[in-house]
Design an enzyme around this catalytic site. Structure first.
Site, PDB file in Angstrom:
ATOM      1  N   ASP A  35       0.875  -1.171   0.000  1.00 29.06           N
ATOM      2  CA  ASP A  35       0.000   0.000   0.000  1.00 29.06           C
ATOM      3  C   ASP A  35       0.915   1.225   0.000  1.00 29.06           C
ATOM      4  OD1 ASP A  35      -1.728   2.100   0.518  1.00 29.06           O
ATOM      5  OD2 ASP A  35      -2.186   1.479   2.569  1.00 29.06           O
ATOM      6  N   LYS A  44       2.876  11.058  -4.068  1.00 29.74           N
ATOM      7  CA  LYS A  44       1.817  10.328  -4.769  1.00 29.74           C
ATOM      8  C   LYS A  44       0.830  11.278  -5.456  1.00 29.74           C
ATOM      9  CE  LYS A  44      -1.603   6.727  -3.791  1.00 29.74           C
ATOM     10  NZ  LYS A  44      -2.191   5.910  -2.696  1.00 29.74           N
ATOM     11  N   GLU A  95      -7.608   0.675  -4.375  1.00 27.53           N
ATOM     12  CA  GLU A  95      -7.619   0.690  -2.913  1.00 27.53           C
ATOM     13  C   GLU A  95      -8.977   0.282  -2.312  1.00 27.53           C
ATOM     14  OE1 GLU A  95      -6.011   4.602  -2.166  1.00 27.53           O
ATOM     15  OE2 GLU A  95      -4.034   3.963  -2.835  1.00 27.53           O
ATOM     16  N   ASP A 133     -13.355   6.216   2.586  1.00 31.82           N
ATOM     17  CA  ASP A 133     -11.951   6.353   2.979  1.00 31.82           C
ATOM     18  C   ASP A 133     -11.712   7.799   3.410  1.00 31.82           C
ATOM     19  OD1 ASP A 133      -9.220   6.556   3.203  1.00 31.82           O
ATOM     20  OD2 ASP A 133      -8.763   5.531   1.323  1.00 31.82           O
TER      21      ASP A 133
END
Ligand SMILES: *[C@@H]1O[C@H](CO)[C@@H](O)[C@H](O)[C@H]1NC(C)=O
Ligand SMILES: *[C@@H]1O[C@H](CO)[C@@H](O)[C@H](O)[C@H]1NC(C)=O
Ligand SMILES: *[C@@H]1O[C@H](CO)[C@@H](O)[C@H](O)[C@H]1NC(C)=O
Ligand SMILES: *[C@@H]1O[C@H](CO)[C@@H](O)[C@H](O)[C@H]1NC(C)=O
Ligand SMILES: CC(=O)N[C@H]1CO[C@H](CO)[C@@H](O)[C@@H]1O
Length: 451
Positions: free
Chosen positions: A37, A100, A203, A225
């Site tokens: 992850d 990211k 994800e 999330d």
């Protein structure tokens, strides 16, 4: 003859028993593929253990289950994870985080300028792609995928230390909204770290797998999330054992930092009320921010929590000058007296300060249901991911909206890595059921953002 039969039977039984026992004492088959992850703020790595059917999240050398996604460059050295975080204050221009957000993404010049204002490190525009300018005793640029590769290299080494063998293959997760280019550059980062990527998984799908939802009879899964700074909601639909992302929405300016900020503002108002001024020392404000984060975490379990912190309160320059209350502008000088600031924060107060923000979580939830043409009662399971979903009030808002409890038994910070590790187990062939894929890729879905 009966006696002979019995003897044969017991011989067979003994053999079976011996085989069973031997199996117990034989070395466990070692996992060959790791699950990664690569998160915006934290990364983690796990493996599926074929013997027990469990996932092991692999710790770093200090026992942390995840490492900060931070890489710091010094003269001749690169520090990754907690070592990088330690240098963030003393070496801010050469300490890169949030890479990211830039990987494989193309920006307009204007977008990139506004992005770079948010960071202490220097961002360069290379034909629309972001690069980070590093200046130690030498000056050079590094790409977001290079930052990713340093994080992946660290995770690879952690796995190798844990497993006691070289690791070269991985499954990796990416946000559902990543396009093909962002996925390609994530794979490129892995290749730079010496990792072959066998599969890229979304994800939210990984989080659903952490709850074993690929094995049970469900059709519609909603994944919420909520991290430090962003909210992502995905509606998954399971068709013939495969997950398909039906709709995505989110808010890229809502997360734990915003809840802290509300509490911070409340404390500032309290201090101003009591002392007529606010702390101005950088390290005291830093400690206050840490205390606010600790109180927030504490309030997820306790009804109230106390902040106790010693501060230097400056005297106001002009006691008669009116303060601009509505704009929260306070006038400060550096002369001050030491005070012990102490105040109790109840969970109720924390919830009141953040009420409107907590309610905002429902906006993208309603949006994905609308886009997915689904009524809320048709959602079979709700999966919570990200540390901020630990906040009891947030769980309550979601529970009340759906009229049913979300799935919360898996640590929300580790749900994604656990799911990716399960997928790595499947790809590596150590999963008892011979399913090889669990996701239907879809290329034309866009995420709606609410700001
Ligand atoms: C910078 O420092 C490192 C380590 O001290 C050294 O290896 C490298 O050659 C130096 N580079 C330059 C351009 O001086
Ligand atoms: C991504 O990589 C694949 C395979 O290497 C390639 O065919 C494709 O054109 C790439 N896509 C983008 C958008 O870079
Ligand atoms: C917390 O407060 C609620 C009501 O405000 C009460 O019902 C509950 O028992 C309290 N829990 C603890 C641990 O004090
Ligand atoms: C949390 O707050 C409670 C009540 O103020 C206190 O008793 C407890 O020690 C705190 N725990 C932590 C981990 O800070
Ligand atoms: C509320 C809750 O815990 N719901 C579900 C979580 O996921 C499992 C499947 O793994 C269900 O059995 C639970 O009912």
């Amino acid at each position: 003859d009966a006696a002979k039969m019995t003897m044969e039977c017991s011989a067979i039984l003994t053999l079976l028993l011996a085989g069973y026992l031997a199996q117990q004492y034989l070395p466990m088959p070692t996992p060959k593929v790791i699950g990664v992850d690569l998160g915006t703020t934290y990364c983690s790595v796990g493996v599926f253990l074929p013997g027990t059917g469990q996932v092991k999240v692999i710790p770093d050398e200090s026992g942390h289950n995840s490492i900060p996604s931070i890489v710091s460059f010094t003269e001749g050295d690169i520090y990754v994870g907690y070592d990088g975080l330690e240098l963030a204050d003393s070496n801010p221009q050469n300490t890169v985080y949030d890479a990211k957000r830039f990987i494989g993404k193309l920006f307009t010049p204007k977008e990139l300028i506004s992005e770079s204002r948010r960071y202490p490190f220097k961002i360069i525009n290379n034909k629309g792609a972001a690069e980070f300018s590093i200046a130690t005793n030498e000056t050079y640029n590094v790409t977001p995928e290079y930052i990713g590769s340093q994080l992946l290299l660290k995770l690879k080494r952690m796995s190798e230390d844990y497993l006691g063998m070289p690791v070269s293959r991985a499954v990796i997760s990416v946000p559902a909204e990543f396009d093909e280019r962002q996925r390609n550059y994530t794979i490129k980062a892995a290749r730079l770290a010496g990792l072959e990527i066998l599969r890229v998984i979304n994800e939210p799908t990984a989080a659903a797998m952490a709850y074993g939802l690929h094995k049970v009879d469900v059709s519609n899964v909603l994944v919420v999330d909520l991290g430090g700074g962003t909210l992502d909601v995905s509606l998954l639909n399971k068709q013939g054992g495969m997950f398909l992302t039906r709709a995505m929405a989110g808010n890229n300016k809502l997360g734990g930092q915003d809840f802290n900020q509300r509490l911070m503002q409340y404390l500032y108002d309290e201090m101003h009320h009591t002392y007529g001024s606010l702390p101005s020392k950088k390290e005291e404000i830093h400690r206050l921010r840490q205390a606010v984060e600790a109180v927030k975490l504490n309030l997820t379990v306790h009804n109230s929590s106390t902040i106790r912190i010693s501060l230097t309160m400056p005297q106001r320059k002009d006691q008669h000058e009116p303060l601009k209350e509505e704009n929260k502008v306070y006038i400060l000088t550096s002369l001050g007296k030491k005070v012990l600031f102490e105040t109790e924060i109840s969970r109720k107060l924390f919830e009141t300060l953040n009420e409107d923000l907590f309610e905002k979580i429902l906006v993208p939830i309603k949006q994905v249901l609308k886009e997915g043409h689904l009524h809320k009662t048709e959602v079979d399971e709700i999966v919570l991911v990200g540390g901020s979903t630990r906040i009891p009030r947030i769980r309550k808002v979601i529970t009340e909206f759906f009229g049913k409890k979300p799935n919360t038994s898996v640590d929300p910070d580790l749900a994604v890595v656990i799911g990716v590790a399960i997928q790595a187990g499947i790809v590596g062939g150590s999963w008892p059921l011979q399913v090889s894929a669990v996701e239907i890729p879809n290329r034309h879905l866009r995420k709606t953002n609410f700001i």
